[in-house]
Write a protein that holds these residues in place. Structure first.
Motif, PDB file in Angstrom:
ATOM      1  N   TRP A 365       0.825  -1.198   0.000  1.00 56.91           N
ATOM      2  CA  TRP A 365       0.000   0.000   0.000  1.00 56.91           C
ATOM      3  C   TRP A 365       0.865   1.257   0.000  1.00 56.91           C
ATOM      4  O   TRP A 365       1.988   1.257   0.476  1.00 56.91           O
ATOM      5  CB  TRP A 365      -0.906   0.012   1.237  1.00 56.91           C
ATOM      6  CG  TRP A 365      -2.079  -0.906   1.112  1.00 56.91           C
ATOM      7  CD1 TRP A 365      -2.073  -2.183   0.639  1.00 56.91           C
ATOM      8  CD2 TRP A 365      -3.423  -0.613   1.461  1.00 56.91           C
ATOM      9  NE1 TRP A 365      -3.348  -2.697   0.679  1.00 56.91           N
ATOM     10  CE2 TRP A 365      -4.194  -1.759   1.176  1.00 56.91           C
ATOM     11  CE3 TRP A 365      -4.061   0.496   1.982  1.00 56.91           C
ATOM     12  CZ2 TRP A 365      -5.562  -1.825   1.403  1.00 56.91           C
ATOM     13  CZ3 TRP A 365      -5.416   0.434   2.208  1.00 56.91           C
ATOM     14  CH2 TRP A 365      -6.166  -0.719   1.922  1.00 56.91           C
ATOM     15  N   LEU A 400      -6.933  10.153  -5.684  1.00 59.61           N
ATOM     16  CA  LEU A 400      -6.972   8.712  -5.919  1.00 59.61           C
ATOM     17  C   LEU A 400      -6.763   8.508  -7.410  1.00 59.61           C
ATOM     18  O   LEU A 400      -7.581   8.950  -8.225  1.00 59.61           O
ATOM     19  CB  LEU A 400      -8.307   8.134  -5.455  1.00 59.61           C
ATOM     20  CG  LEU A 400      -8.629   8.333  -3.966  1.00 59.61           C
ATOM     21  CD1 LEU A 400     -10.025   7.820  -3.650  1.00 59.61           C
ATOM     22  CD2 LEU A 400      -7.590   7.629  -3.089  1.00 59.61           C
ATOM     23  N   ASP A 404      -8.658  -0.349  -7.723  1.00 58.27           N
ATOM     24  CA  ASP A 404      -8.142  -1.604  -7.183  1.00 58.27           C
ATOM     25  C   ASP A 404      -8.009  -2.642  -8.293  1.00 58.27           C
ATOM     26  O   ASP A 404      -8.759  -2.639  -9.278  1.00 58.27           O
ATOM     27  CB  ASP A 404      -9.093  -2.153  -6.114  1.00 58.27           C
ATOM     28  CG  ASP A 404      -9.240  -1.197  -4.934  1.00 58.27           C
ATOM     29  OD1 ASP A 404      -8.443  -0.240  -4.845  1.00 58.27           O
ATOM     30  OD2 ASP A 404     -10.139  -1.413  -4.108  1.00 58.27           O
ATOM     31  N   CYS A 414     -11.361   2.866  -5.552  1.00 61.13           N
ATOM     32  CA  CYS A 414     -10.056   2.879  -4.906  1.00 61.13           C
ATOM     33  C   CYS A 414     -10.262   2.652  -3.414  1.00 61.13           C
ATOM     34  O   CYS A 414     -10.983   3.408  -2.759  1.00 61.13           O
ATOM     35  CB  CYS A 414      -9.358   4.214  -5.135  1.00 61.13           C
ATOM     36  SG  CYS A 414      -9.255   4.715  -6.867  1.00 61.13           S
ATOM     37  N   THR A 415      -9.642   1.615  -2.879  1.00 62.98           N
ATOM     38  CA  THR A 415      -9.736   1.329  -1.448  1.00 62.98           C
ATOM     39  C   THR A 415      -8.648   2.105  -0.712  1.00 62.98           C
ATOM     40  O   THR A 415      -7.489   2.109  -1.121  1.00 62.98           O
ATOM     41  CB  THR A 415      -9.565  -0.171  -1.175  1.00 62.98           C
ATOM     42  OG1 THR A 415     -10.613  -0.879  -1.845  1.00 62.98           O
ATOM     43  CG2 THR A 415      -9.639  -0.464   0.312  1.00 62.98           C
ATOM     44  N   PHE A 416      -9.031   2.765   0.371  1.00 62.55           N
ATOM     45  CA  PHE A 416      -8.041   3.486   1.162  1.00 62.55           C
ATOM     46  C   PHE A 416      -8.506   3.558   2.611  1.00 62.55           C
ATOM     47  O   PHE A 416      -9.694   3.408   2.909  1.00 62.55           O
ATOM     48  CB  PHE A 416      -7.786   4.893   0.602  1.00 62.55           C
ATOM     49  CG  PHE A 416      -8.975   5.812   0.629  1.00 62.55           C
ATOM     50  CD1 PHE A 416      -9.109   6.786   1.609  1.00 62.55           C
ATOM     51  CD2 PHE A 416      -9.971   5.720  -0.338  1.00 62.55           C
ATOM     52  CE1 PHE A 416     -10.201   7.636   1.630  1.00 62.55           C
ATOM     53  CE2 PHE A 416     -11.062   6.581  -0.325  1.00 62.55           C
ATOM     54  CZ  PHE A 416     -11.183   7.536   0.659  1.00 62.55           C
ATOM     55  N   ARG A 482     -12.015   2.539   6.784  1.00 62.42           N
ATOM     56  CA  ARG A 482     -11.719   2.121   5.417  1.00 62.42           C
ATOM     57  C   ARG A 482     -12.840   2.583   4.483  1.00 62.42           C
ATOM     58  O   ARG A 482     -14.015   2.529   4.838  1.00 62.42           O
ATOM     59  CB  ARG A 482     -11.594   0.597   5.377  1.00 62.42           C
ATOM     60  CG  ARG A 482     -11.218   0.011   4.037  1.00 62.42           C
ATOM     61  CD  ARG A 482     -11.166  -1.514   4.123  1.00 62.42           C
ATOM     62  NE  ARG A 482     -10.088  -1.953   4.988  1.00 62.42           N
ATOM     63  CZ  ARG A 482      -9.054  -2.678   4.571  1.00 62.42           C
ATOM     64  NH1 ARG A 482      -8.974  -3.044   3.304  1.00 62.42           N
ATOM     65  NH2 ARG A 482      -8.111  -3.051   5.402  1.00 62.42           N
ATOM     66  N   VAL A 509      -2.966   8.485   5.296  1.00 65.61           N
ATOM     67  CA  VAL A 509      -3.840   7.889   4.286  1.00 65.61           C
ATOM     68  C   VAL A 509      -3.100   6.697   3.679  1.00 65.61           C
ATOM     69  O   VAL A 509      -1.991   6.841   3.169  1.00 65.61           O
ATOM     70  CB  VAL A 509      -4.213   8.892   3.176  1.00 65.61           C
ATOM     71  CG1 VAL A 509      -5.111   8.217   2.141  1.00 65.61           C
ATOM     72  CG2 VAL A 509      -4.911  10.112   3.766  1.00 65.61           C
ATOM     73  N   SER A 511      -3.489   3.622   0.898  1.00 64.14           N
ATOM     74  CA  SER A 511      -4.323   3.174  -0.212  1.00 64.14           C
ATOM     75  C   SER A 511      -3.680   2.000  -0.931  1.00 64.14           C
ATOM     76  O   SER A 511      -2.454   1.864  -0.956  1.00 64.14           O
ATOM     77  CB  SER A 511      -4.577   4.314  -1.208  1.00 64.14           C
ATOM     78  OG  SER A 511      -3.376   4.704  -1.828  1.00 64.14           O
ATOM     79  N   GLU A 512      -4.546   1.152  -1.494  1.00 59.15           N
ATOM     80  CA  GLU A 512      -4.060  -0.044  -2.176  1.00 59.15           C
ATOM     81  C   GLU A 512      -3.250   0.333  -3.410  1.00 59.15           C
ATOM     82  O   GLU A 512      -2.231  -0.270  -3.706  1.00 59.15           O
ATOM     83  CB  GLU A 512      -5.256  -0.921  -2.566  1.00 59.15           C
ATOM     84  CG  GLU A 512      -4.860  -2.229  -3.232  1.00 59.15           C
ATOM     85  CD  GLU A 512      -6.056  -3.116  -3.503  1.00 59.15           C
ATOM     86  OE1 GLU A 512      -6.009  -3.855  -4.485  1.00 59.15           O
ATOM     87  OE2 GLU A 512      -7.033  -3.053  -2.739  1.00 59.15           O
ATOM     88  N   ASN A 515      -1.777   6.995  -4.470  1.00 61.79           N
ATOM     89  CA  ASN A 515      -2.529   8.172  -4.045  1.00 61.79           C
ATOM     90  C   ASN A 515      -1.542   9.260  -3.670  1.00 61.79           C
ATOM     91  O   ASN A 515      -0.365   8.986  -3.422  1.00 61.79           O
ATOM     92  CB  ASN A 515      -3.442   7.850  -2.850  1.00 61.79           C
ATOM     93  CG  ASN A 515      -2.727   7.983  -1.515  1.00 61.79           C
ATOM     94  OD1 ASN A 515      -2.440   9.080  -1.058  1.00 61.79           O
ATOM     95  ND2 ASN A 515      -2.418   6.859  -0.871  1.00 61.79           N
TER      96      ASN A 515
END
Length: 725
Positions: A365, A400, A404, A414-416, A482, A509, A511-512, A515
């Motif tokens: 990440w 972002l 993902d 977008c996962t964060f 999340r 922050v 994020s996967e 970012n």
């Protein structure tokens, strides 16, 4: 105590410079209190004396401030002793550090000890916090050190090995082995980091977990836990994550209550393993088990799968060995996953990197770290319930950039994870500080505003609802959540629930995918409009009045001339300027002002004095008055209630209207420098502030010959510039 502008901002600049030099990394931790372990140990060995830490002395001050303070009977019989005075053959670590080395003493820090127990499950993590090159024999000088993650930096904390005892027994954390001391010394180093042992009383396991790893924690309430909780826990432990759990108590946490099942409410436990076994009576199915540890080192679960329960008889010898089953009153026990969910109310997982635990892949990440500060009267705007001030909170632009790889349920985005942590509140307890109730909201930036780094104004938040936000504002050290949002630009607004609450924070922050997050800092610049010269024959009534007063004070001339042609030789001092201005300004009843101070007038002369005489001629004075009239109009606009002052939050807009674009640090300084105790700014202070800004911008531009935004000054030039301004 609040920082002075110079103190806080100088410290901040120094910290930023240290980071550029690599300070604060794992390989180059910050030396807490400036103490260098290797140097101190070498000095002790050369002097053949044992280290005594003056910055955390063996006194009541290091024990506490209230329940362990001077007036407490608890501290009267406490004696500080070194391990060699407590037992024969003391050892730093006996047979490897393990979770059974941690037994709670007379301090309510089970949260800390539960985290230490989790730490022992991962040797790489453990020996990052507990450096191994320490002993009571070779190279012993009475000095030890430990390393912790602290608000974005790794710090190395040095201590001496004098530990509080009562009747020759350790008062606080101890090991099951009487001659083992690593856990007691670790607790002491952590107490030093926070100011005292008492500062460690009461807390959340996640706090210590993060301080041991630099990770980020996610909470799960059992009643709202996802279906795949067992899988999440299993993967978390496989990846070295630390895990704690607890049972909520209806009474305050200090009243830990033991239930009939042997579990304790209001108490922190460590989760040390999750496994599956296949009992003989379950031919086609497996039983999921969870292993937990009570940091007391005793008092265990007495239900199914407890140490001596009948369920163990259904397992083969191989299965028992795999689970490391043993019957001992050591505080560690197994229970079924179903009983675990029924009995515990909350679980906390500290991810070393916040990987998507539900996925089979380990993702790397991206982490962004931002430091910030809420300043009363300037940037402590409170939550959305306070629309007049909410917009003044620090703002962070989040970009972002990529979706993902493996979206869940075909939901793209977008996962964060956003983690907002308030700083130093535990250390400041002795001064009455408590945790603020904190939270954050996330707003989507309209496409037409992408790339615009300007601070979002009040109207934006009045007409736009948040795209996402934390579940609730809460008085924990850190609020974490999340999210999954579409690629784009967003603004994160961290705040306390109530406005006017002053404190520091760190916003992270994770994020996967890629970012960027950064504080929205307005570009620092100023407009310098040249006042239009008055046309011949055009003199306003006010101009005539000034000409008369100016002539009266500076000296008569034989032939009256228009204002702009009066002799350059007629000049006035700061004291005379004060008389000129105040004789006119007091006629403006709507300003409700007592007039300008002598200090303000000195600053005005410094601004307009082009020939370095320390006086103003009439031409210079006229330029000054034109500026004052312009600024007076701005002041009147924000002084709508005609109270004679403007609110410090409104000062941001007033400064902007005057042609100055500043960043949050400068707005903070203006508030601390010019606002009164009620966070209001009067007309004199308002003009003084703008005069100072104008003068400093003008001086900088004069030195910035190549226009690159940087200047180099000698000590003499710096002092001449700042002393006269």
């Amino acid at each position: 105590m609040p920082y002075t502008p110079s103190g806080f901002f100088c410290d901040r600049l120094i910290r930023e410079r240290e980071r550029r030099d690599g300070e604060g990394s794992l390989n180059k931790p910050v030396r807490f209190n400036g103490q260098d372990f290797s140097v101190l140990r070498q000095e002790c060995l050369q002097r053949k004396s044992l280290f005594e830490d003056e910055s955390f002395p063996a006194t009541v001050e290091s024990l506490g401030f209230k329940e362990l303070g001077h007036k407490s009977n608890k501290v009267k019989n406490i004696v500080w002793k070194r391990p060699k005075e407590i037992c024969e053959n003391p050892q730093f670590i006996v047979g490897g550090a393990s979770r059974t080395d941690i037994c709670q003493g007379d301090l309510g820090d089970c949260w800390l000890l539960a985290a230490i127990a989790c730490l022992t499950l991962n040797e790489k993590l453990l020996y990052r916090v507990v450096p191994q090159e320490q002993s009571f024999s070779e190279g012993y000088g009475g000095v030890f050190h430990f390393q912790f993650w602290r608000y974005g930096d790794w710090v190395d904390v040095v201590i001496d090995d004098r530990i509080p005892t009562f009747n020759n027994q350790l008062v606080f954390t101890k090991s099951a082995e009487r001659n083992e001391f690593w856990s007691a010394l670790l607790e002491k180093a952590y107490a030093k980091l926070h100011g005292s042992y008492e500062a460690l009383k009461g807390g959340n396991t996640t706090e210590a977990m993060e301080d041991f790893t630099g990770g980020v924690t996610e909470f799960y309430e059992m009643k709202e836990a996802p279906k795949e909780l067992y899988k999440i826990m299993k993967k978390a432990l496989e990846r070295g994550s630390l895990m704690g759990c607890s049972i909520d108590s209806l009474v305050p946490a200090r009243f830990e209550t033991r239930t009939v099942t042997g579990l304790v409410k209001g108490h922190a436990y460590s989760v040390t393993a999750v496994e599956e076994c296949k009992p003989s009576q379950h031919k086609d199915s497996k039983v999921r088990l969870v292993r937990l540890r009570n940091p007391w080192g005793q008092v265990e679960w007495n239900g199914p799968w407890s140490d001596n329960s009948k369920e163990w008889a259904t397992l083969s010898k191989t299965e028992k060995e795999k689970l490391q089953h043993q019957s001992a009153e050591d505080g560690e026990f197994w229970m079924s996953f179903e009983d675990f969910k029924k009995n515990y109310t909350k679980i906390e997982i500290c991810n070393l990197t916040p990987d998507a635990l539900e996925d089979d892949k380990i993702h790397k990440w991206t982490v962004s770290v931002n430091e910030g500060r809420w300043v009363r009267g300037c940037s402590a705007g409170g939550c959305r319930n306070y629309p007049d001030t909410f917009w003044t909170n620090p703002q962070y632009r989040l970009r972002l950039l990529e979706e993902d790889d493996d979206p869940e349920d075909n939901e793209v985005g977008c996962t964060f994870v956003v983690a907002l942590m308030q700083k130093n509140r535990r250390k400041e307890r002795k001064m009455g500080a408590n945790l603020f109730t904190i939270g954050f909201a996330i707003y989507e930036v309209p496409k037409e505003m992408h790339g615009n780094k300007q601070h979002m104004q009040k109207d934006f938040f009045l007409f736009n609802s948040s795209k996402a936000r934390c579940k609730s504002y809460i008085n924990l050290r850190e609020v974490t959540q999340r999210f999954r949002l579409s690629p784009g630009e967003y603004v994160i607004v961290p705040s306390t629930y109530e406005p006017h609450q002053e404190g520091e924070f760190i916003l992270r922050v994770f994020s996967e995918k890629r970012n960027t997050s950064e504080e929205i800092e307005n570009r620092i610049e100023a407009d310098h409009p040249v006042p239009a010269p008055a046309s011949a024959g055009e003199e306003s009534e006010e101009d005539q009045q000034f000409r008369t007063i100016f002539q009266e004070i500076a000296g008569e001339v034989s032939t009256p001339s228009p204002l702009w042609r009066l002799s350059q030789e007629m000049e006035i001092t700061a004291n005379e300027l004060k008389n000129v201005l105040n004789r006119v300004i007091t006629k403006h009843k709507d300003l409700n002002t007592e007039g300008f101070s002598l200090e303000s007038c000195r600053s005005m002369i410094a601004l307009m004095d082009m020939d370095g005489t320390g006086r103003l001629n009439l031409q210079e004075f006229r330029h000054l008055w034109n500026k004052i009239k312009q600024w007076q109009g701005i002041f009147k606009h924000y002084n709508a209630d005609q109270s004679g002052t403007i609110n410090s939050y409104e000062m941001r807009n007033a400064v902007n209207d005057a042609g100055f674009r500043l960043n949050n640090q400068l707005y903070d300084i203006i508030t601390m420098r010019y606002a009164n105790e009620s966070m209001n700014i009067d007309f004199d202070s308002f003009i003084s502030c703008l005069v100072r800004l104008e003068a400093m911008f003008r001086a900088f531009q004069a030195f910035d010959q190549d226009g690159d935004g940087t200047i180099r000054l000698s000590v003499l030039e710096w002092l001449q510039l700042t002393m006269y301004a």
